[in-house]
Scaffold this motif. Structure first.
Motif, PDB file in Angstrom:
ATOM      1  N   PRO A   1      -4.883   2.282   4.723  1.00  0.00           N
ATOM      2  CA  PRO A   1      -4.225   3.012   4.097  1.00  0.00           C
ATOM      3  C   PRO A   1      -2.142   2.246   4.335  1.00  0.00           C
ATOM      4  N   SER A   2      -2.566   1.629   5.086  1.00  0.00           N
ATOM      5  CA  SER A   2      -0.679   1.088   5.199  1.00  0.00           C
ATOM      6  C   SER A   2      -0.652  -0.470   5.311  1.00  0.00           C
ATOM      7  N   GLY A   3       0.577  -1.816   5.341  1.00  0.00           N
ATOM      8  CA  GLY A   3       0.735  -2.688   5.076  1.00  0.00           C
ATOM      9  C   GLY A   3      -0.109  -3.521   4.242  1.00  0.00           C
ATOM     10  N   ALA A  27       0.241  -0.936   0.274  1.00  0.00           N
ATOM     11  CA  ALA A  27      -0.069   0.267  -0.301  1.00  0.00           C
ATOM     12  C   ALA A  27       0.781   1.734   0.075  1.00  0.00           C
ATOM     13  N   ALA A  28       0.097   2.393  -0.499  1.00  0.00           N
ATOM     14  CA  ALA A  28       0.854   3.327  -0.325  1.00  0.00           C
ATOM     15  C   ALA A  28       0.722   3.779   0.922  1.00  0.00           C
ATOM     16  N   ALA A  60       0.786   6.714   4.011  1.00  0.00           N
ATOM     17  CA  ALA A  60      -1.061   6.998   4.344  1.00  0.00           C
ATOM     18  C   ALA A  60      -1.252   8.554   3.483  1.00  0.00           C
ATOM     19  N   TRP A  85      -5.163   8.580  -2.398  1.00  0.00           N
ATOM     20  CA  TRP A  85      -6.527   9.076  -3.421  1.00  0.00           C
ATOM     21  C   TRP A  85      -7.242   8.173  -3.435  1.00  0.00           C
ATOM     22  N   ASN A  86      -8.258   7.678  -2.518  1.00  0.00           N
ATOM     23  CA  ASN A  86      -8.716   7.122  -2.989  1.00  0.00           C
ATOM     24  C   ASN A  86     -10.602   7.348  -3.529  1.00  0.00           C
ATOM     25  N   GLY A 111      -8.111   1.873  -8.157  1.00  0.00           N
ATOM     26  CA  GLY A 111      -8.917   2.025  -7.278  1.00  0.00           C
ATOM     27  C   GLY A 111      -8.768   3.606  -7.506  1.00  0.00           C
ATOM     28  N   GLY A 112      -8.715   4.024  -8.371  1.00  0.00           N
ATOM     29  CA  GLY A 112      -8.838   5.637  -8.788  1.00  0.00           C
ATOM     30  C   GLY A 112      -7.391   6.210  -8.152  1.00  0.00           C
ATOM     31  N   VAL A 113      -6.317   5.619  -7.309  1.00  0.00           N
ATOM     32  CA  VAL A 113      -4.976   5.806  -7.014  1.00  0.00           C
ATOM     33  C   VAL A 113      -4.185   7.133  -8.100  1.00  0.00           C
ATOM     34  N   TRP A 114      -3.391   7.922  -7.415  1.00  0.00           N
ATOM     35  CA  TRP A 114      -2.213   8.467  -8.520  1.00  0.00           C
ATOM     36  C   TRP A 114      -2.019   7.263  -9.073  1.00  0.00           C
ATOM     37  N   ILE A 151      -1.867  -4.919   1.217  1.00  0.00           N
ATOM     38  CA  ILE A 151      -3.827  -4.810   0.949  1.00  0.00           C
ATOM     39  C   ILE A 151      -3.603  -5.627  -0.516  1.00  0.00           C
TER      40      ILE A 151
END
Lengths: 198, 204
Positions: free
Chosen positions: B12-14, A18-19, A21, A25-26, B23-26, B16
């Motif tokens: 938001p971490s770890g 995961a990026a 925190a 953008w989600n 997922g729409g992220v950059w 996943i």
């Protein structure tokens, strides 16, 4: 980062790391217009994120000269949160005229009506609007809810229009819904995506 | 989805499970570091660059030091090998001199475009050793063959007055052909140093 995780760097599927925190953008929801009178976002706007962003792409109105507009829901089923805002724009006609100035027709002063987020849109087949709106801390029951927007679009008389809005919902009730519409006709085509920024 | 992956959904971490399509992220597509380059180009299908229908929005973030006091500029490729898409745009700015001799907001007719194939000016960039200018350019739906291609940009510039200029550019490539290349350059000299990062923003 090693093994499968490293191999999956920059990929969109599978196991990934995961990026970090901050600033992530989600994607919450994407809606695609098809001659819709409104596009309503009624879920996913809560305390999960402190900042929400709507991005609209290729918004095409059914009616030439319509304004693209937004409103906010503050507890009931109606989109009628009280708002105060500023509006200004820069434009440049394909034929040459230019201007930069305040857009008094598009601001709001303690109004419950819609907030215009564009000038008058052109609806030639190749004309559209793209832009974004940030909504800050909508779940707060202590503070007002600031928002800011920028839209670039083809205007009705064939010019580039760079349109800016900033304001606030002057309510302490949570904002839990956002509605997009046109001042006349419908949203013929285009997509609007809602993101939360963690 | 089970075990650690399931437990981490929404975190938001770890470790996943990535959402479908990013997922729409950059998604960072490409980063280019300048080294006295006359141009820096991002071309679909070249050097790992994706500039097609994969993403509805592309974002370029730049931090530029030029070899000469000059304008940073951009142009778009619409099918041929030339960067010459027809554009109409607006350009306005806020400026403030370090000695406070200038503090104003205004439209800049020298740098907007009206149905022009010329480069789009983005910023004034001075070249003192410590001076850079940084900004963000959004390009919407470049692969569309139905609509024009809108772009917006904002740059925080160190100007040689000396002072700060905040530039705001918005416009469209008035073509229905897809845009498949973006090229940055200086009006004189070269891009001496800095980076340009290209991202895609997904919507599914």
């Amino acid at each position: 980062m090693s093994g499968i995780i490293a191999q999956n760097s920059s990929r969109h599927t599978g196991l990934v790391k995961a990026a970090s925190a901050a600033g992530t953008w989600n994607l919450i929801e994407t809606q695609t217009a098809s001659s819709d009178s409104t596009l309503d976002f009624t879920s996913g706007i809560d305390s999960t994120y402190a900042e929400y962003v709507f991005k609209w792409i290729n918004i095409h109105p059914a009616t030439d000269g319509a304004f693209f507009q937004i409103n906010f829901r503050d507890g009931s089923s109606a989109y009628d949160a009280t708002k105060t805002s500023t509006a200004f724009e820069a434009y440049h006609l394909e034929s040459g005229d230019t201007a930069l100035g305040y857009k008094g027709a598009n601001d709001v002063a303690q109004g419950t009506g819609v907030q215009r987020i564009s000038a008058q849109l052109g609806n030639d087949n190749d004309q559209d609007a793209c832009g974004y709106l940030h909504l800050f801390n909508p779940s707060s029951t202590t503070f007002i809810k600031p928002y800011k927007s920028r839209t670039i679009h083809n205007a009705q008389e064939d010019y580039a229009e760079d349109h800016y809005i900033a304001g606030y919902c002057n309510v302490t009730a949570a904002i839990d819904g956002v509605q997009f519409s046109m001042s006349s006709g419908n949203i013929d085509a285009g997509t609007i995506s809602l993101y939360g920024i963690s | 989805m089970t075990g650690i992956i399931s437990d981490n959904v929404g975190r938001p971490s770890g470790l996943i499970k990535a959402a479908s399509g990013g997922g729409g992220v950059w998604t960072k597509i490409k980063e280019i570091t300048a080294s006295s380059d006359s141009t820096i180009s991002f071309v679909d299908g070249t050097s790992d660059v994706v500039l097609d229908s994969t993403y509805p929005i592309y974002v370029f973030k730049f931090n530029i030091h030029p070899s000469a006091d000059a304008r940073l500029q951009v142009n778009f490729r619409d099918g041929g090998s030339s960067y010459d898409a027809t554009k109409t745009s607006t350009f306005w700015e806020a400026s403030h001199a370090e000695d406070e001799g200038r503090a104003e907001v205004g439209y800049v007719t020298d740098y907007d475009l009206a149905q022009s194939t010329s480069v789009q000016a983005l910023a004034y960039v001075s070249n003192g050793n410590e001076e850079v200018s940084a900004g963000t350019l959004h390009l919407f739906s470049p692969s569309s063959t139905t609509f024009v291609k809108h772009y917006i940009c904002r740059v925080s510039c160190h100007h040689s007055m000396p002072g700060s200029i905040d530039t705001f550019i918005a416009g469209y490539c008035n073509v229905t052909a897809a845009i498949d290349g973006v090229q940055f350059s200086m009006s004189s000299g070269n891009i001496d140093a800095g980076t340009i990062k290209m991202y895609g923003i997904g919507d599914s």
